[in-house]
Each structure stands twice: as C-alpha cells, then as structure tokens.
Design a protein around this motif. Structure first.
Motif, PDB file in Angstrom:
ATOM      1  N   VAL A   9      68.445  43.265  40.833  1.00  0.00           N
ATOM      2  CA  VAL A   9      69.373  42.340  40.439  1.00  0.00           C
ATOM      3  C   VAL A   9      68.682  41.809  39.057  1.00  0.00           C
ATOM      4  CG1 VAL A   9      70.867  40.073  40.842  1.00  0.00           C
ATOM      5  CG2 VAL A   9      70.217  41.758  42.569  1.00  0.00           C
ATOM      6  N   TYR A  10      69.480  41.738  38.083  1.00  0.00           N
ATOM      7  CA  TYR A  10      69.007  41.214  36.823  1.00  0.00           C
ATOM      8  C   TYR A  10      69.614  39.717  36.725  1.00  0.00           C
ATOM      9  CZ  TYR A  10      68.900  39.984  31.624  1.00  0.00           C
ATOM     10  OH  TYR A  10      68.495  39.198  30.515  1.00  0.00           O
ATOM     11  N   ILE A  11      68.844  38.568  36.571  1.00  0.00           N
ATOM     12  CA  ILE A  11      69.078  37.383  36.489  1.00  0.00           C
ATOM     13  C   ILE A  11      69.160  36.699  34.854  1.00  0.00           C
ATOM     14  CG2 ILE A  11      68.801  35.139  37.467  1.00  0.00           C
ATOM     15  CD1 ILE A  11      69.418  37.261  39.432  1.00  0.00           C
ATOM     16  N   HIS A  12      70.243  36.148  34.624  1.00  0.00           N
ATOM     17  CA  HIS A  12      69.950  35.485  33.343  1.00  0.00           C
ATOM     18  C   HIS A  12      70.402  34.139  33.259  1.00  0.00           C
ATOM     19  CE1 HIS A  12      74.677  35.925  33.025  1.00  0.00           C
ATOM     20  NE2 HIS A  12      74.224  37.122  33.635  1.00  0.00           N
ATOM     21  N   HIS A  13      69.838  33.060  32.754  1.00  0.00           N
ATOM     22  CA  HIS A  13      70.092  31.755  32.696  1.00  0.00           C
ATOM     23  C   HIS A  13      69.847  30.959  31.546  1.00  0.00           C
ATOM     24  CE1 HIS A  13      68.964  27.549  34.074  1.00  0.00           C
ATOM     25  NE2 HIS A  13      69.843  27.613  34.802  1.00  0.00           N
ATOM     26  N   GLN A  14      70.759  30.004  31.137  1.00  0.00           N
ATOM     27  CA  GLN A  14      70.664  29.246  30.109  1.00  0.00           C
ATOM     28  C   GLN A  14      70.764  27.782  30.633  1.00  0.00           C
ATOM     29  OE1 GLN A  14      74.001  30.135  27.656  1.00  0.00           O
ATOM     30  NE2 GLN A  14      73.039  31.846  26.672  1.00  0.00           N
ATOM     31  N   ALA A  15      69.960  26.769  30.004  1.00  0.00           N
ATOM     32  CA  ALA A  15      70.035  25.611  30.595  1.00  0.00           C
ATOM     33  C   ALA A  15      71.507  24.893  30.530  1.00  0.00           C
ATOM     34  CB  ALA A  15      69.233  24.648  29.311  1.00  0.00           C
ATOM     35  N   ASN A  16      71.593  24.089  31.753  1.00  0.00           N
ATOM     36  CA  ASN A  16      72.967  23.450  32.038  1.00  0.00           C
ATOM     37  C   ASN A  16      73.838  24.545  32.518  1.00  0.00           C
ATOM     38  OD1 ASN A  16      71.594  20.900  31.622  1.00  0.00           O
ATOM     39  ND2 ASN A  16      72.020  20.937  29.536  1.00  0.00           N
ATOM     40  N   ARG A  17      73.559  25.746  32.919  1.00  0.00           N
ATOM     41  CA  ARG A  17      74.484  26.492  33.246  1.00  0.00           C
ATOM     42  C   ARG A  17      74.082  27.127  34.709  1.00  0.00           C
ATOM     43  NH1 ARG A  17      78.226  28.632  28.973  1.00  0.00           N
ATOM     44  NH2 ARG A  17      77.888  27.177  27.316  1.00  0.00           N
ATOM     45  N   ALA A  18      75.135  27.936  35.257  1.00  0.00           N
ATOM     46  CA  ALA A  18      74.760  28.657  36.673  1.00  0.00           C
ATOM     47  C   ALA A  18      73.873  29.921  36.228  1.00  0.00           C
ATOM     48  CB  ALA A  18      75.962  28.919  37.216  1.00  0.00           C
ATOM     49  N   TYR A  19      73.055  30.257  37.175  1.00  0.00           N
ATOM     50  CA  TYR A  19      72.448  31.469  37.100  1.00  0.00           C
ATOM     51  C   TYR A  19      73.416  32.737  37.213  1.00  0.00           C
ATOM     52  CZ  TYR A  19      68.134  28.954  37.720  1.00  0.00           C
ATOM     53  OH  TYR A  19      66.881  28.129  37.766  1.00  0.00           O
ATOM     54  N   ASP A  34      74.747  27.971  41.064  1.00  0.00           N
ATOM     55  CA  ASP A  34      74.072  26.928  40.334  1.00  0.00           C
ATOM     56  C   ASP A  34      72.485  26.684  40.835  1.00  0.00           C
ATOM     57  OD1 ASP A  34      76.443  26.017  39.190  1.00  0.00           O
ATOM     58  OD2 ASP A  34      76.922  24.934  40.934  1.00  0.00           O
ATOM     59  N   GLU A  35      72.131  27.195  41.803  1.00  0.00           N
ATOM     60  CA  GLU A  35      70.772  27.185  42.145  1.00  0.00           C
ATOM     61  C   GLU A  35      70.179  28.566  42.469  1.00  0.00           C
ATOM     62  OE1 GLU A  35      68.831  24.234  42.266  1.00  0.00           O
ATOM     63  OE2 GLU A  35      70.832  23.180  41.802  1.00  0.00           O
ATOM     64  N   LEU A  36      68.979  28.630  42.225  1.00  0.00           N
ATOM     65  CA  LEU A  36      68.395  30.238  42.239  1.00  0.00           C
ATOM     66  C   LEU A  36      68.568  30.636  43.668  1.00  0.00           C
ATOM     67  CD1 LEU A  36      67.371  32.572  40.626  1.00  0.00           C
ATOM     68  CD2 LEU A  36      65.116  31.547  40.752  1.00  0.00           C
ATOM     69  N   VAL A  37      68.139  29.627  44.501  1.00  0.00           N
ATOM     70  CA  VAL A  37      67.912  29.936  46.035  1.00  0.00           C
ATOM     71  C   VAL A  37      69.199  30.171  46.564  1.00  0.00           C
ATOM     72  CG1 VAL A  37      68.241  27.370  46.889  1.00  0.00           C
ATOM     73  CG2 VAL A  37      66.908  29.183  48.054  1.00  0.00           C
TER      74      VAL A  37
END
Length: 88
Positions: A9-19, A34-37
């Motif tokens: 699974v490829y995960i992308h994330h930007q500050a103040n946004r959902a994963y 919202d949380e990686l977990v």
C-alpha cells in the motif's frame, strides 16, 4: 490459522491533511484516514466494499518490489496490509 495476504500500500500525506492510500494491486481501491493507525482498517473496508459481490475476485498480492522504484510512487512511503477476503 489463515494465510496472510500482505498487499503493498502506497501512503501519501501532506501537512494538515488525511493520509491517503493507494493499492496498486487493486485498481480503483483507495482509502484515507486522519490518523495513520486507522489506515489499515479503512483499507480493509474499502477492499471489502469494492469486492463485496465476489470476494473471490480479489487478485493475489504482488511483491512490494514490483512497485517500490516506480516514479508515480515517489514522495510517500509503503506499508503492507493483510487483506484476507472473507468468503460467504
């Protein structure tokens, strides 16, 4: 004990946004949390919804090495998520 089906699974994330999550082996399956977990459970739910009419249609996982060096997956990170289709 059922065999694990570990999907890359490829995960992308930007500050103040959902994963965000992309499953290259399962085109059309995307997820976010919202949380990686929370992401693995959200991914499993997305897969279940996509394949709810026939869980047997879920293709087997590819090795993560099939995708890890591809340009479209730069800037994020990878995780492996167990997705075991549940047959009725």
């Amino acid at each position: 004990m059922p065999r694990q089906n570990l999907y890359p699974v490829y995960i992308h994330h930007q500050a103040n946004r959902a994963y965000g999550a992309i499953l290259p082996d399962l085109p059309g399956v995307h997820s976010a949390a919202d949380e990686l977990v929370q992401l693995p459970d959200e991914i499993r739910e997305a897969v279940a919804l996509m394949y709810e009419s026939d869980p047997g249609d879920v293709p087997p996982p590819s090795p993560i090495t099939s995708y890890i060096d591809k340009a479209e997956y730069e800037g994020g990170f990878w995780m492996l998520v167990d997705i075991t289709p549940h047959h009725p």
